[in-house]
Design an enzyme around this catalytic site. Sequence first.
Site, PDB file in Angstrom:
ATOM      1  N   TYR A  68       0.799  -1.231   0.000  1.00  0.00           N
ATOM      2  CA  TYR A  68       0.000   0.000   0.000  1.00  0.00           C
ATOM      3  C   TYR A  68       0.832   1.282   0.000  1.00  0.00           C
ATOM      4  O   TYR A  68       0.269   2.369  -0.084  1.00  0.00           O
ATOM      5  CB  TYR A  68      -0.953  -0.014   1.205  1.00  0.00           C
ATOM      6  CG  TYR A  68      -1.921  -1.179   1.173  1.00  0.00           C
ATOM      7  CD1 TYR A  68      -2.839  -1.313   0.137  1.00  0.00           C
ATOM      8  CD2 TYR A  68      -1.902  -2.171   2.158  1.00  0.00           C
ATOM      9  CE1 TYR A  68      -3.712  -2.395   0.082  1.00  0.00           C
ATOM     10  CE2 TYR A  68      -2.779  -3.251   2.126  1.00  0.00           C
ATOM     11  CZ  TYR A  68      -3.674  -3.352   1.076  1.00  0.00           C
ATOM     12  OH  TYR A  68      -4.539  -4.415   1.018  1.00  0.00           O
ATOM     13  N   HIS A 118      -8.506   2.254  -5.560  1.00  0.00           N
ATOM     14  CA  HIS A 118      -7.732   1.289  -4.775  1.00  0.00           C
ATOM     15  C   HIS A 118      -6.258   1.600  -4.994  1.00  0.00           C
ATOM     16  O   HIS A 118      -5.831   1.815  -6.139  1.00  0.00           O
ATOM     17  CB  HIS A 118      -8.012  -0.154  -5.205  1.00  0.00           C
ATOM     18  CG  HIS A 118      -9.420  -0.581  -4.939  1.00  0.00           C
ATOM     19  ND1 HIS A 118      -9.852  -0.970  -3.689  1.00  0.00           N
ATOM     20  CD2 HIS A 118     -10.495  -0.644  -5.748  1.00  0.00           C
ATOM     21  CE1 HIS A 118     -11.142  -1.269  -3.756  1.00  0.00           C
ATOM     22  NE2 HIS A 118     -11.551  -1.076  -4.993  1.00  0.00           N
ATOM     23  N   LEU A 119      -5.503   1.606  -3.917  1.00  0.00           N
ATOM     24  CA  LEU A 119      -4.060   1.842  -4.022  1.00  0.00           C
ATOM     25  C   LEU A 119      -3.396   0.738  -4.833  1.00  0.00           C
ATOM     26  O   LEU A 119      -2.548   0.985  -5.683  1.00  0.00           O
ATOM     27  CB  LEU A 119      -3.447   1.899  -2.617  1.00  0.00           C
ATOM     28  CG  LEU A 119      -3.952   3.053  -1.749  1.00  0.00           C
ATOM     29  CD1 LEU A 119      -4.017   2.644  -0.290  1.00  0.00           C
ATOM     30  CD2 LEU A 119      -3.085   4.277  -1.930  1.00  0.00           C
TER      31      LEU A 119
HETATM   32  C1  DQA Z   1      -7.460  -1.677  -1.030  1.00  0.00           C
HETATM   33  C2  DQA Z   1      -7.533  -3.100  -1.573  1.00  0.00           C
HETATM   34  C3  DQA Z   1      -8.440  -3.989  -0.718  1.00  0.00           C
HETATM   35  O1  DQA Z   1      -8.453  -5.301  -1.229  1.00  0.00           O
HETATM   36  C4  DQA Z   1      -7.940  -4.020   0.709  1.00  0.00           C
HETATM   37  O2  DQA Z   1      -8.852  -4.749   1.516  1.00  0.00           O
HETATM   38  C5  DQA Z   1      -7.658  -2.683   1.272  1.00  0.00           C
HETATM   39  C6  DQA Z   1      -7.062  -1.653   0.434  1.00  0.00           C
HETATM   40  C7  DQA Z   1      -6.469  -0.806  -1.817  1.00  0.00           C
HETATM   41  O3  DQA Z   1      -6.533   0.407  -1.666  1.00  0.00           O
HETATM   42  O4  DQA Z   1      -5.620  -1.340  -2.532  1.00  0.00           O
HETATM   43  O5  DQA Z   1      -7.838  -2.462   2.461  1.00  0.00           O
HETATM   44  O6  DQA Z   1      -8.753  -1.082  -1.168  1.00  0.00           O
END
Ligand code: DQA
Length: 156
Positions: A32, A109-110
């Site tokens: 992340y 999503h990151l």
């Molecule tokens: C996320 C991807 C999701 O699968 C994960 O549960 C997250 C972060 C992302 O930003 O990549 O908490 O949303």
Amino acid sequence: MAKKSKQSKILPIYILNGPNLNLLGVREPEVYGYTTLAAIEKMCADQAKSHGLAIVFRQSNREGEIVDHLQEARTSGCAVIINPAGYGHTSIAILDTIQALKIPVIEVHLSNIHKREPYRHNSYVSKGATGIIMGLGAQGYLRAVDAVAEILKVSK
Ligand code: DQA
């Protein structure tokens, strides 16, 4: 810059963040990144300002609270940018709320969830989103702010 007369009427972009995103910077940084949520908030505020827009930035670890924030955006926001985090993969309630909105919704999503575990490949939020940005790390939020500005035709 947006015209001043218009600018004063434009409602803020609601930027909503789901569970565990308060831990950004220390939570699995190899997945992340090292940018904290506070830093992302500042980056988003600056980017929005460059388009003549303002933001409301929230994070919650509770599904119902995210529903509340989405409902608030329904009447008080010009658009939503949402990283639903883990709830994206599970929450029909969040999808229902998004589908009740009449403003643009950009899902962020990151990480690229399609390159990851199969249980992350489905996002209910995607089924209600105007557009989706993933795999660009913190930059994805800024591209989402740009997309909102473009959709709303707020010119620089
Ligand atoms: C996320 C991807 C999701 O699968 C994960 O549960 C997250 C972060 C992302 O930003 O990549 O908490 O949303």
